[in-house]
Design a protein around this motif. Structure first.
Motif, PDB file in Angstrom:
ATOM      1  N   UNK A 105       0.844  -1.190   0.000  1.00 13.33           N
ATOM      2  CA  UNK A 105       0.000   0.000   0.000  1.00 13.33           C
ATOM      3  C   UNK A 105       0.880   1.240   0.000  1.00 13.33           C
ATOM      4  N   UNK A 106       0.451   2.268  -0.721  1.00 18.99           N
ATOM      5  CA  UNK A 106       1.242   3.480  -0.824  1.00 18.99           C
ATOM      6  C   UNK A 106       1.386   4.184   0.526  1.00 18.99           C
ATOM      7  N   UNK A 107       0.371   4.026   1.402  1.00 18.80           N
ATOM      8  CA  UNK A 107       0.404   4.709   2.700  1.00 18.80           C
ATOM      9  C   UNK A 107       1.077   3.874   3.780  1.00 18.80           C
ATOM     10  N   UNK A 108       1.652   2.736   3.392  1.00 19.84           N
ATOM     11  CA  UNK A 108       2.295   1.861   4.375  1.00 19.84           C
ATOM     12  C   UNK A 108       3.798   2.118   4.366  1.00 19.84           C
ATOM     13  N   UNK A 109       4.335   2.809   5.373  1.00 18.45           N
ATOM     14  CA  UNK A 109       5.764   3.165   5.335  1.00 18.45           C
ATOM     15  C   UNK A 109       6.681   1.963   5.454  1.00 18.45           C
ATOM     16  N   UNK A 110       6.193   0.857   5.999  1.00 13.02           N
ATOM     17  CA  UNK A 110       7.028  -0.319   6.163  1.00 13.02           C
ATOM     18  C   UNK A 110       6.843  -1.334   5.041  1.00 13.02           C
ATOM     19  N   UNK A 111       5.953  -1.029   4.104  1.00 12.90           N
ATOM     20  CA  UNK A 111       5.645  -1.995   3.061  1.00 12.90           C
ATOM     21  C   UNK A 111       6.829  -2.327   2.181  1.00 12.90           C
ATOM     22  N   UNK A 112       7.651  -1.310   1.820  1.00 13.00           N
ATOM     23  CA  UNK A 112       8.796  -1.549   0.944  1.00 13.00           C
ATOM     24  C   UNK A 112       9.811  -2.466   1.624  1.00 13.00           C
ATOM     25  N   UNK A 113      10.137  -2.162   2.872  1.00 17.62           N
ATOM     26  CA  UNK A 113      11.092  -2.999   3.603  1.00 17.62           C
ATOM     27  C   UNK A 113      10.561  -4.418   3.770  1.00 17.62           C
ATOM     28  N   UNK A 114       9.261  -4.537   4.083  1.00 17.61           N
ATOM     29  CA  UNK A 114       8.675  -5.869   4.246  1.00 17.61           C
ATOM     30  C   UNK A 114       8.745  -6.661   2.940  1.00 17.61           C
ATOM     31  N   UNK A 115       8.486  -5.986   1.807  1.00 23.93           N
ATOM     32  CA  UNK A 115       8.505  -6.676   0.510  1.00 23.93           C
ATOM     33  C   UNK A 115       9.896  -7.219   0.207  1.00 23.93           C
ATOM     34  N   UNK A 116      10.935  -6.443   0.462  1.00 24.44           N
ATOM     35  CA  UNK A 116      12.304  -6.917   0.217  1.00 24.44           C
ATOM     36  C   UNK A 116      12.612  -8.133   1.086  1.00 24.44           C
ATOM     37  N   UNK A 117      12.174  -8.070   2.357  1.00 23.51           N
ATOM     38  CA  UNK A 117      12.413  -9.195   3.273  1.00 23.51           C
ATOM     39  C   UNK A 117      11.677 -10.443   2.812  1.00 23.51           C
ATOM     40  N   UNK A 118      10.430 -10.263   2.350  1.00 27.88           N
ATOM     41  CA  UNK A 118       9.630 -11.400   1.896  1.00 27.88           C
ATOM     42  C   UNK A 118      10.283 -12.065   0.680  1.00 27.88           C
ATOM     43  N   UNK A 119      10.804 -11.252  -0.247  1.00 22.88           N
ATOM     44  CA  UNK A 119      11.448 -11.803  -1.439  1.00 22.88           C
ATOM     45  C   UNK A 119      12.679 -12.618  -1.054  1.00 22.88           C
ATOM     46  N   UNK A 120      13.520 -12.068  -0.182  1.00 24.23           N
ATOM     47  CA  UNK A 120      14.721 -12.796   0.234  1.00 24.23           C
ATOM     48  C   UNK A 120      14.347 -14.098   0.939  1.00 24.23           C
ATOM     49  N   UNK A 121      13.350 -14.050   1.835  1.00 22.53           N
ATOM     50  CA  UNK A 121      12.974 -15.251   2.567  1.00 22.53           C
ATOM     51  C   UNK A 121      12.396 -16.305   1.635  1.00 22.53           C
ATOM     52  N   UNK A 122      11.588 -15.871   0.645  1.00 27.05           N
ATOM     53  CA  UNK A 122      10.990 -16.821  -0.294  1.00 27.05           C
ATOM     54  C   UNK A 122      12.067 -17.545  -1.099  1.00 27.05           C
ATOM     55  N   UNK A 123      13.037 -16.809  -1.592  1.00 29.16           N
ATOM     56  CA  UNK A 123      14.092 -17.439  -2.384  1.00 29.16           C
ATOM     57  C   UNK A 123      14.937 -18.374  -1.523  1.00 29.16           C
ATOM     58  N   UNK A 124      15.139 -18.019  -0.269  1.00 26.93           N
ATOM     59  CA  UNK A 124      15.848 -18.923   0.633  1.00 26.93           C
ATOM     60  C   UNK A 124      15.065 -20.206   0.825  1.00 26.93           C
ATOM     61  N   UNK A 125      13.745 -20.063   1.022  1.00 19.20           N
ATOM     62  CA  UNK A 125      12.901 -21.244   1.202  1.00 19.20           C
ATOM     63  C   UNK A 125      12.850 -22.106  -0.053  1.00 19.20           C
ATOM     64  N   UNK A 126      13.023 -21.490  -1.235  1.00 19.76           N
ATOM     65  CA  UNK A 126      12.955 -22.237  -2.495  1.00 19.76           C
ATOM     66  C   UNK A 126      14.336 -22.740  -2.937  1.00 19.76           C
ATOM     67  N   UNK A 127      15.333 -22.637  -2.065  1.00 18.72           N
ATOM     68  CA  UNK A 127      16.702 -23.083  -2.368  1.00 18.72           C
ATOM     69  C   UNK A 127      17.309 -22.307  -3.539  1.00 18.72           C
TER      70      UNK A 127
END
Length: 738
Positions: free
Chosen positions: A578-600
């Motif tokens: 969401x554009x009004x979510x100040x933590x959304x960008x940081x959360x998205x980067x973390x989610x991407x890194x965690x997903x790729x780790x989980x997918x080997x």
């Protein structure tokens, strides 16, 4: 013992010599004797006790044998009475009192007791020292016995008053028939009634139904649990005759009702009162009270039982009328709500409705699910002011009107404007709040409008819960009255697996607490609950309705877009930022890194995290809305990842040549440097910028990726650049995205 610690005892006036005074004394003595009283004088210095003849007779002493010793009188008393007398005398003499009075129990030869009253005056010298005690002794047995009787009577009457008051208080809070039976049979019910057991039968046309039993062994009272009015059984006989039956023994009960004889041996009560329940000349049933120790019913006890029956009858009549009215009201309300919710394509919907526990248990909360053209769905929750049948009737009319306007295909803002006008034309003083949304589950687009109501909650795939800022208008009805029918529309995006929650205020109103605290609690429960729509609705129902006590109506609607998990070899995730979510960008980067780790595929995490941040910042800075991030693994033979960021802007990125000191304009250059392929695709009202990260394709004939949205290159050819890259040309409005 010192002179001041004389042994307790009671003296009598001395006999006076003859003459006129003696004659007066004799007359006084005769009057005292007639009243079973005498006099005494106790000489503390000489330690002698002189009691006149009437006094000796009162005490049961032989005048010829009395030796004037205080100890002789003291020996008449039991040890406990001796101590009581000693304490009374010592307290009076040592405390400086001028008199004392005490009642003593004197044993009699026949084994009984006589109550004797000693009333004495203490005579002191100039130095304050006690020298003599004079006083009266009289037979107070009748007086004390009467006083004890009065005290016992008062005690019994107080107990009866307490029984009536406690029963009345308990039943005054009973609203339904179930409440009445709970008050009679629940904790403390029998104690309030002063009974050891209870049976309650209610009349239904010509059938007597035993609806409540309480107390030991009453399950074998052989009264038919349900059946016709059989006079062979006491409850039915009481209803038929309309007269109470007081039974003082099991034998008497068996003689009067032989049908019970086989089961009475298993009961442990001794007496019973069978009482008709009559209110306003209408027989409602019968109440039986059982007692373990009682063997008879006094007139007061019979009146008490009849009074209790009258209280119970009045409560049952009031509760019966309430139940009938509530059944009508809830039936009306049930008819106003949808009977079933249709299945929807691309998602699942769960609804819950809970009526308030107080009042008529009917109100104006509602929900609805409306099928719309192009496989869209309309969802709404709302609340009409009030908790009565009028609110339910208004709710039903408003729901149907709103449903009709939505089905005609009007946009959400128009639907609410027309609904407000409809409510105003009903000429009612009620207003309504609601939240209405049109959802396209194929694309994930949700258009939301509010009218004085709570906005929706969105649960993301990772369990986080957002509360998007949804602009709203004033409540329906009021909006038309004030000529303010503006209901601004807010667009939201549901990615696959995300959940939208709509609710009314009954779910977040905690008695005595700020409503914001209730909303925070709801957000926590939505986050902690299960993912499925039905399971989440059940979770919220169980946790929140029990917590708040359900003092208000509650309507709850849960819409979940079907998840898109990919396959084990090609997993996929979606995330809305969401554009009004100040933590959304940081959360998205973390989610991407965690997903790729989980997918080997952790070796691609740095590049993917960098590109994620670049594409999302581009959207959040240069568009008017949020972004949908999609990350997926492409199938074999080349195992790469594809990352896509979708937004609602029609402005496309364009290549620029930033100078050395420029702070922007390098986004497309970064994609060229980091990704294997990238491009742009149209997506409904907006676009998606995608890229692939990972090994290059095998050295075969490179396919040409055609980008249908590249107006600068009609053939869809890639621009100049490294082989394998696909980049759009410089097309797009001037000043577009970087």
């Amino acid at each position: 013992m010192t002179d001041h610690d004389r042994p307790p005892f009671v003296p009598v006036p001395p006999r006076l010599p003859g003459g006129k005074a003696a004659r007066g004394e004799r007359a006084t003595a005769e009057r005292l004797a007639m009243n079973r009283a005498g006099s005494f004088e106790w000489d503390l210095d000489a330690r002698t006790l002189d009691i006149d003849e009437p006094g000796l007779l009162v005490l049961g002493l032989d005048p010829a044998a009395f030796d004037s010793r205080p100890e002789s009188l003291r020996e008449l008393l039991d040890p406990a009475e001796q101590v009581r007398l000693d304490e009374a005398i010592d307290e009076a003499i040592k405390g400086g009192s001028a008199s004392y009075s005490v009642h003593l129990r004197v044993p009699q030869p026949d084994g009984g007791d006589q109550w004797t009253h000693l009333q004495a005056r203490i005579l002191r010298g100039d130095d304050g020292r006690a020298h003599r005690v004079i006083g009266l002794v009289r037979d107070a047995t009748a007086e004390v016995t009467h006083s004890a009787f009065v005290r016992d009577l008062e005690k019994r009457r107080q107990r009866q008053t307490d029984i009536v008051e406690r029963t009345t208080s308990a039943l005054s809070r009973a609203v339904t028939v179930d409440d009445v039976t709970a008050a009679l049979t629940g904790p403390g019910g029998l104690a309030r009634l002063g009974a050891d057991g209870l049976a309650l039968g209610l009349l239904d046309n010509s059938t007597l139904n035993v609806v409540a039993l309480s107390g030991d062994s009453l399950e074998v009272v052989d009264e038919p649990a349900s059946g016709g009015l059989d006079p062979r059984f006491p409850l039915a006989d009481t209803v038929l005759s309309g007269r109470p039956r007081f039974v003082s023994s099991l034998g008497a009960l068996a003689r009067r009702y032989p049908a019970l004889e086989g089961s009475l041996g298993q009961l442990n009560f001794q007496a019973a009162a069978y009482l008709p329940l009559v209110a306003q000349a209408r027989t409602l049933g019968a109440l039986a009270l059982f007692y373990r120790e009682r063997t008879a019913f006094t007139a007061d006890e019979r009146n008490l039982c009849l009074g209790l029956a009258a209280i119970v009858a009045q409560s049952l009549q009031r509760a019966t009328l309430f139940d009938e009215e509530r059944e009508f009201a809830t039936g009306l309300q049930s008819a106003m709500l949808p009977r079933r919710i249709q299945d929807i394509e691309g998602g699942e919907i769960a609804v819950r409705y809970h009526a308030a526990w107080s009042g008529r248990q009917v109100g104006g909360d509602w929900y609805d699910v409306i099928a719309l053209p192009n496989k869209r769905v309309g969802i709404v929750v709302g609340d009409v002011q009030g908790h009565d049948t009028h609110a339910a009737a208004i709710m039903g009319q408003l729901r149907i009107a709103l449903r009709a306007y939505a089905a005609e295909g009007h946009p959400p803002s128009t639907v609410l404007a027309r609904a407000s006008r409809f409510l105003a034309e009903l000429d009612t003083d009620r207003f309504a709040t609601c939240t209405y949304a049109q959802a396209d589950l194929m694309s994930g687009t949700v258009r939301v409008v509010r009218a004085g109501h709570f906005g929706p909650l969105i649960r993301h795939m990772d369990g986080r819960v957002g509360s998007p800022q949804v602009r709203g208008g004033v409540p329906l009805g009021i909006a038309t009255a004030f000529d303010d029918e503006e209901f601004p529309e807010t667009r939201l995006d549901l990615v696959p697996g995300e959940t939208l929650v709509l609710y009314t205020d009954g779910l977040v109103e905690e008695p005595g607490a700020d409503i914001d605290a209730g909303v925070r609690t709801l957000i926590n429960e939505v986050s902690a609950g299960p993912a499925g729509a039905e399971a989440l609705a059940d979770h919220l129902s169980d946790r929140l309705w029990e917590r708040w006590g359900s003092g208000d109506d509650v309507a709850l609607l849960v819409l979940r877009r079907s998840p898109d998990p990919g396959s084990p070899r090609a997993p996929r995730l979606h995330q809305y930022i969401h554009q009004a979510d100040p933590e959304g960008l940081s959360d998205a980067r973390t989610i991407v890194r965690q997903a790729l780790t989980d997918w080997n595929m952790a070796e691609l995490a740095d590049d993917a995290e960098l590109v994620t941040g670049e594409l999302l910042v581009n959207v959040l800075l240069h568009t008017e809305g949020g972004a949908v991030l999609t990350l997926e693994v492409l199938p074999e033979p080349v195992r790469r990842i594809r990352l896509s960021v979708q937004d609602r802007s029609s402005a496309w990125p364009r290549r620029r040549a930033p100078g050395e000191t420029a702070t922007s304009g390098r986004g497309l250059l970064l994609l060229d440097a980091v990704t294997t392929r990238w491009g742009i695709e149209p997506r409904g009202e907006g676009k998606a910028v995608w890229c692939e990260i990972g090994p290059a394709a095998p050295p075969t004939t490179a396919p040409v990726h055609r980008d249908a949205a590249d107006p600068a290159d009609p053939a869809g050819r890639a621009g100049s650049g490294p082989p394998g890259h696909h980049r759009p040309g410089p097309a797009g409005p001037a000043g577009g995205q970087r």
